[in-house]
Write an enzyme that holds these catalytic residues in place. Sequence first.
Site, PDB file in Angstrom:
ATOM      1  N   HIS A 119      -9.562 -13.576   6.975  1.00 23.85           N
ATOM      2  CA  HIS A 119      -8.544 -13.439   8.021  1.00 23.85           C
ATOM      3  C   HIS A 119      -8.991 -12.589   9.197  1.00 23.85           C
ATOM      4  O   HIS A 119      -8.165 -12.185  10.014  1.00 23.85           O
ATOM      5  CB  HIS A 119      -7.250 -12.871   7.409  1.00 23.85           C
ATOM      6  CG  HIS A 119      -6.579 -13.826   6.467  1.00 23.85           C
ATOM      7  ND1 HIS A 119      -5.621 -13.463   5.555  1.00 23.85           N
ATOM      8  CD2 HIS A 119      -6.734 -15.171   6.298  1.00 23.85           C
ATOM      9  CE1 HIS A 119      -5.217 -14.518   4.863  1.00 23.85           C
ATOM     10  NE2 HIS A 119      -5.878 -15.563   5.287  1.00 23.85           N
ATOM     11  N   CYS A 127     -11.844 -12.194  23.328  1.00 19.30           N
ATOM     12  CA  CYS A 127     -11.293 -12.554  24.640  1.00 19.30           C
ATOM     13  C   CYS A 127     -10.535 -13.885  24.525  1.00 19.30           C
ATOM     14  O   CYS A 127     -11.041 -14.859  23.944  1.00 19.30           O
ATOM     15  CB  CYS A 127     -12.432 -12.673  25.652  1.00 19.30           C
ATOM     16  SG  CYS A 127     -11.846 -13.230  27.256  1.00 19.30           S
ATOM     17  N   CYS A 148     -11.276  -8.000  28.442  1.00 18.30           N
ATOM     18  CA  CYS A 148     -12.655  -8.427  28.167  1.00 18.30           C
ATOM     19  C   CYS A 148     -13.603  -7.776  29.163  1.00 18.30           C
ATOM     20  O   CYS A 148     -13.342  -7.805  30.381  1.00 18.30           O
ATOM     21  CB  CYS A 148     -12.728  -9.943  28.292  1.00 18.30           C
ATOM     22  SG  CYS A 148     -14.386 -10.607  28.133  1.00 18.30           S
ATOM     23  N   THR A 189      -3.041  -9.742  -4.635  1.00 17.20           N
ATOM     24  CA  THR A 189      -2.501 -10.662  -3.623  1.00 17.20           C
ATOM     25  C   THR A 189      -1.272 -11.369  -4.195  1.00 17.20           C
ATOM     26  O   THR A 189      -1.249 -11.720  -5.374  1.00 17.20           O
ATOM     27  CB  THR A 189      -3.561 -11.680  -3.136  1.00 17.20           C
ATOM     28  OG1 THR A 189      -2.942 -12.620  -2.252  1.00 17.20           O
ATOM     29  CG2 THR A 189      -4.240 -12.430  -4.262  1.00 17.20           C
ATOM     30  N   ASN A 214      -2.979  -7.607 -10.811  1.00 17.66           N
ATOM     31  CA  ASN A 214      -1.939  -7.442  -9.801  1.00 17.66           C
ATOM     32  C   ASN A 214      -0.880  -6.475 -10.321  1.00 17.66           C
ATOM     33  O   ASN A 214      -0.668  -6.373 -11.521  1.00 17.66           O
ATOM     34  CB  ASN A 214      -1.303  -8.805  -9.499  1.00 17.66           C
ATOM     35  CG  ASN A 214      -0.892  -8.926  -8.051  1.00 17.66           C
ATOM     36  OD1 ASN A 214      -1.718  -8.729  -7.166  1.00 17.66           O
ATOM     37  ND2 ASN A 214       0.365  -9.220  -7.791  1.00 17.66           N
ATOM     38  N   GLU A 216       2.301  -6.785 -10.038  1.00 18.03           N
ATOM     39  CA  GLU A 216       3.399  -7.517 -10.682  1.00 18.03           C
ATOM     40  C   GLU A 216       3.089  -9.013 -10.715  1.00 18.03           C
ATOM     41  O   GLU A 216       2.132  -9.462 -10.092  1.00 18.03           O
ATOM     42  CB  GLU A 216       4.713  -7.256  -9.937  1.00 18.03           C
ATOM     43  CG  GLU A 216       4.605  -7.554  -8.468  1.00 18.03           C
ATOM     44  CD  GLU A 216       5.471  -6.670  -7.599  1.00 18.03           C
ATOM     45  OE1 GLU A 216       6.203  -5.830  -8.122  1.00 18.03           O
ATOM     46  OE2 GLU A 216       5.396  -6.848  -6.371  1.00 18.03           O
TER      47      GLU A 216
HETATM   48  C1  BJW Z   1      -1.046  -4.340  -6.031  1.00 18.77           C
HETATM   49  C2  BJW Z   1      -1.008  -2.983  -5.810  1.00 18.77           C
HETATM   50  C3  BJW Z   1      -1.964  -2.233  -6.494  1.00 18.77           C
HETATM   51  C4  BJW Z   1       0.534  -3.807  -4.625  1.00 18.77           C
HETATM   52  N1  BJW Z   1      -2.827  -2.855  -7.303  1.00 18.77           N
HETATM   53  N2  BJW Z   1      -1.891  -4.926  -6.845  1.00 18.77           N
HETATM   54  C5  BJW Z   1       0.764 -24.911   2.778  1.00 18.77           C
HETATM   55  C6  BJW Z   1       2.077 -24.772   2.387  1.00 18.77           C
HETATM   56  C7  BJW Z   1       2.949 -23.971   3.119  1.00 18.77           C
HETATM   57  C8  BJW Z   1       2.540 -23.313   4.265  1.00 18.77           C
HETATM   58  C9  BJW Z   1       1.241 -23.452   4.651  1.00 18.77           C
HETATM   59  C10 BJW Z   1       0.371 -24.249   3.935  1.00 18.77           C
HETATM   60  N3  BJW Z   1      -0.834 -24.220   4.543  1.00 18.77           N
HETATM   61  C11 BJW Z   1      -0.741 -23.397   5.611  1.00 18.77           C
HETATM   62  C12 BJW Z   1       0.515 -22.927   5.714  1.00 18.77           C
HETATM   63  C13 BJW Z   1       1.034 -22.011   6.734  1.00 18.77           C
HETATM   64  C14 BJW Z   1       0.622 -20.581   6.508  1.00 18.77           C
HETATM   65  C15 BJW Z   1       1.162 -20.092   5.179  1.00 18.77           C
HETATM   66  O1  BJW Z   1       0.476 -19.968   4.189  1.00 18.77           O
HETATM   67  N4  BJW Z   1       2.434 -19.729   5.138  1.00 18.77           N
HETATM   68  C16 BJW Z   1       3.056 -19.205   3.918  1.00 18.77           C
HETATM   69  C17 BJW Z   1       3.688 -17.863   4.201  1.00 18.77           C
HETATM   70  C18 BJW Z   1       3.996 -20.211   3.384  1.00 18.77           C
HETATM   71  N5  BJW Z   1      -0.827 -20.424   6.549  1.00 18.77           N
HETATM   72  C19 BJW Z   1      -1.478 -20.396   7.691  1.00 18.77           C
HETATM   73  O2  BJW Z   1      -0.884 -20.546   8.754  1.00 18.77           O
HETATM   74  C20 BJW Z   1      -2.982 -20.214   7.631  1.00 18.77           C
HETATM   75  N6  BJW Z   1      -3.597 -21.210   8.450  1.00 18.77           N
HETATM   76  C21 BJW Z   1      -3.808 -22.459   8.024  1.00 18.77           C
HETATM   77  O3  BJW Z   1      -3.603 -22.796   6.886  1.00 18.77           O
HETATM   78  O4  BJW Z   1      -4.268 -23.307   8.993  1.00 18.77           O
HETATM   79  C22 BJW Z   1      -4.149 -24.705   8.780  1.00 18.77           C
HETATM   80  C23 BJW Z   1      -2.688 -25.076   8.965  1.00 18.77           C
HETATM   81  C24 BJW Z   1      -1.983 -24.565  10.033  1.00 18.77           C
HETATM   82  C25 BJW Z   1      -0.616 -24.886  10.192  1.00 18.77           C
HETATM   83  C26 BJW Z   1       0.005 -25.719   9.260  1.00 18.77           C
HETATM   84  C27 BJW Z   1      -0.724 -26.208   8.173  1.00 18.77           C
HETATM   85  C28 BJW Z   1      -2.090 -25.894   8.043  1.00 18.77           C
HETATM   86  C29 BJW Z   1      -3.393 -18.886   8.226  1.00 18.77           C
HETATM   87  C30 BJW Z   1      -2.915 -17.743   7.415  1.00 18.77           C
HETATM   88  C31 BJW Z   1      -3.260 -16.417   8.092  1.00 18.77           C
HETATM   89  C32 BJW Z   1      -2.614 -15.255   7.385  1.00 18.77           C
HETATM   90  N7  BJW Z   1      -2.679 -14.111   8.198  1.00 18.77           N
HETATM   91  C33 BJW Z   1      -2.069 -12.869   7.707  1.00 18.77           C
HETATM   92  C34 BJW Z   1      -1.766 -11.917   8.880  1.00 18.77           C
HETATM   93  C35 BJW Z   1      -2.829 -11.743   9.859  1.00 18.77           C
HETATM   94  C36 BJW Z   1      -3.730 -10.651   9.522  1.00 18.77           C
HETATM   95  C37 BJW Z   1      -3.159  -9.288   9.811  1.00 18.77           C
HETATM   96  O5  BJW Z   1      -2.664  -9.010  10.899  1.00 18.77           O
HETATM   97  O6  BJW Z   1      -3.240  -8.481   8.900  1.00 18.77           O
HETATM   98  O7  BJW Z   1      -2.902 -12.270   6.723  1.00 18.77           O
HETATM   99  S1  BJW Z   1      -0.535 -13.080   6.859  1.00 18.77           S
HETATM  100  C38 BJW Z   1      -0.746 -11.759   5.758  1.00 18.77           C
HETATM  101  O8  BJW Z   1      -0.630 -12.318   4.423  1.00 18.77           O
HETATM  102  C39 BJW Z   1      -2.195 -11.287   5.937  1.00 18.77           C
HETATM  103  C40 BJW Z   1      -2.670 -11.272   4.501  1.00 18.77           C
HETATM  104  O9  BJW Z   1      -4.089 -11.372   4.447  1.00 18.77           O
HETATM  105  C41 BJW Z   1      -1.946 -12.419   3.864  1.00 18.77           C
HETATM  106  C42 BJW Z   1      -1.870 -12.380   2.385  1.00 18.77           C
HETATM  107  O10 BJW Z   1      -1.115 -11.307   1.927  1.00 18.77           O
HETATM  108  P1  BJW Z   1      -1.516 -10.571   0.596  1.00 18.77           P
HETATM  109  O11 BJW Z   1      -2.863  -9.990   0.728  1.00 18.77           O
HETATM  110  O12 BJW Z   1      -1.301 -11.468  -0.539  1.00 18.77           O
HETATM  111  O13 BJW Z   1      -0.491  -9.345   0.593  1.00 18.77           O
HETATM  112  P2  BJW Z   1       1.020  -9.271   0.016  1.00 18.77           P
HETATM  113  O14 BJW Z   1       1.656  -8.096   0.621  1.00 18.77           O
HETATM  114  O15 BJW Z   1       1.719 -10.556   0.147  1.00 18.77           O
HETATM  115  O16 BJW Z   1       0.816  -9.047  -1.556  1.00 18.77           O
HETATM  116  C43 BJW Z   1       0.276  -7.852  -2.063  1.00 18.77           C
HETATM  117  C44 BJW Z   1       0.203  -7.987  -3.583  1.00 18.77           C
HETATM  118  O17 BJW Z   1      -0.446  -6.834  -4.097  1.00 18.77           O
HETATM  119  C45 BJW Z   1       1.582  -8.070  -4.264  1.00 18.77           C
HETATM  120  O18 BJW Z   1       1.557  -9.119  -5.223  1.00 18.77           O
HETATM  121  C46 BJW Z   1       1.734  -6.713  -4.959  1.00 18.77           C
HETATM  122  O19 BJW Z   1       2.402  -6.785  -6.201  1.00 18.77           O
HETATM  123  C47 BJW Z   1       0.285  -6.345  -5.203  1.00 18.77           C
HETATM  124  N8  BJW Z   1       0.019  -4.905  -5.256  1.00 18.77           N
HETATM  125  N9  BJW Z   1       0.057  -2.714  -4.913  1.00 18.77           N
HETATM  126  C48 BJW Z   1      -2.731  -4.225  -7.444  1.00 18.77           C
HETATM  127  N10 BJW Z   1      -1.991  -0.891  -6.347  1.00 18.77           N
HETATM  128 ZN    ZN Z   2     -13.810 -12.873  28.416  1.00 17.70          ZN
END
Ligand code: BJW
Ligand code: ZN
Length: 247
Positions: A119, A127, A148, A189, A214, A216
């Site tokens: 990501h 830019c 930029c 995740t 994880n 949970e």
């Molecule tokens: C612990 C703990 C401890 C806590 N020990 N554990 C198919 C179906 C439906 C939708 C889509 C699909 N394909 C694509 C989509 C759309 C979308 C999507 O997935 N949406 C869903 C929300 C439904 N995906 C996209 O748009 C992606 N692009 C794409 O697929 O392009 C092609 C396409 C485009 C359009 C349509 C169709 C296809 C791009 C996704 C980019 C995600 N970007 C982000 C934010 C930007 C980065 C930033 O600013 O930081 O990335 S979203 C955000 O979520 C971030 C993370 O990397 C990402 C994942 O989150 P993560 O890491 O899982 O965190 P949490 O908070 O959700 O979970 C934490 C976990 O840790 C929990 O389970 C806790 O229990 C646990 N935990 N403490 C162990 N101590």
């Molecule tokens: Zn530029």
Amino acid sequence: MEKEILNAKKIIDDSTNVTVLTGAGISAESGIPTFRGENGLWRNFRSEDLATPEAFSKDPQLVWEWYEWRRKIVRDAKPNPGHYALAELENQIPTFTLITQNIDGLHQLAGSRNIIEMHGNLWQVRCTKCGKIEHNHEVPFKELPPMCNKCNSIGRPNIVWFGEIIPMTIIDSALIAIEKCDVMLIVGTSGVVEPAASLGLIAKQTGKPVIEINLERTPNSGLYDLSIFGKSGEILPLLYSKKTHLN
Ligand code: BJW
Ligand code: ZN
């Protein structure tokens, strides 16, 4: 839980090629808010409201302020035992790939080397016009939004937002790492954001053992071979044998 840890340890001990996928949970013990927990909110905005190209077009200043807030948190954070355990595992296993959804750079700080950042990276500005990527470690920024230095257009975080496509080279590298591994670990995740959420399922479908660590249960927990629930900073250090490089 002890039984699961021993099972996981045995699978890892018997492997020569390990692939890991991490998410925000691994950095939670470093004080970095996860996305979907209650601490994931910033000024009452959800990440889904801000991490989009539409939000940036509408109000780039607001989106940059959110990133500036996160850059300050990350600048002051240190890797935790979970990050260090994965770096140590990489030293002990002949082939090791770390796929991370995180943009915080803490795996690099802990010493991990073979990293695929799905990501993007919080310390890069891209830019919006010429595409030049600059490394920028200023906190706070000298000017916000940053401009930029080549064409003076507005910069954006070099991060993959919702609705944006992850570069094919990155997806390909992740799929190759999964295809070649003996075991896949999935750490901290929620498994709801695609395409990262499908990587564990792809590993499973191709016959690889998949171990989840994880805090949970997640929607995918029942589909993996082994799920260990607890803090990754406490569990990951238990999963590898403390070998020296001489044996
Ligand atoms: C612990 C703990 C401890 C806590 N020990 N554990 C198919 C179906 C439906 C939708 C889509 C699909 N394909 C694509 C989509 C759309 C979308 C999507 O997935 N949406 C869903 C929300 C439904 N995906 C996209 O748009 C992606 N692009 C794409 O697929 O392009 C092609 C396409 C485009 C359009 C349509 C169709 C296809 C791009 C996704 C980019 C995600 N970007 C982000 C934010 C930007 C980065 C930033 O600013 O930081 O990335 S979203 C955000 O979520 C971030 C993370 O990397 C990402 C994942 O989150 P993560 O890491 O899982 O965190 P949490 O908070 O959700 O979970 C934490 C976990 O840790 C929990 O389970 C806790 O229990 C646990 N935990 N403490 C162990 N101590
Ligand atoms: Zn530029």
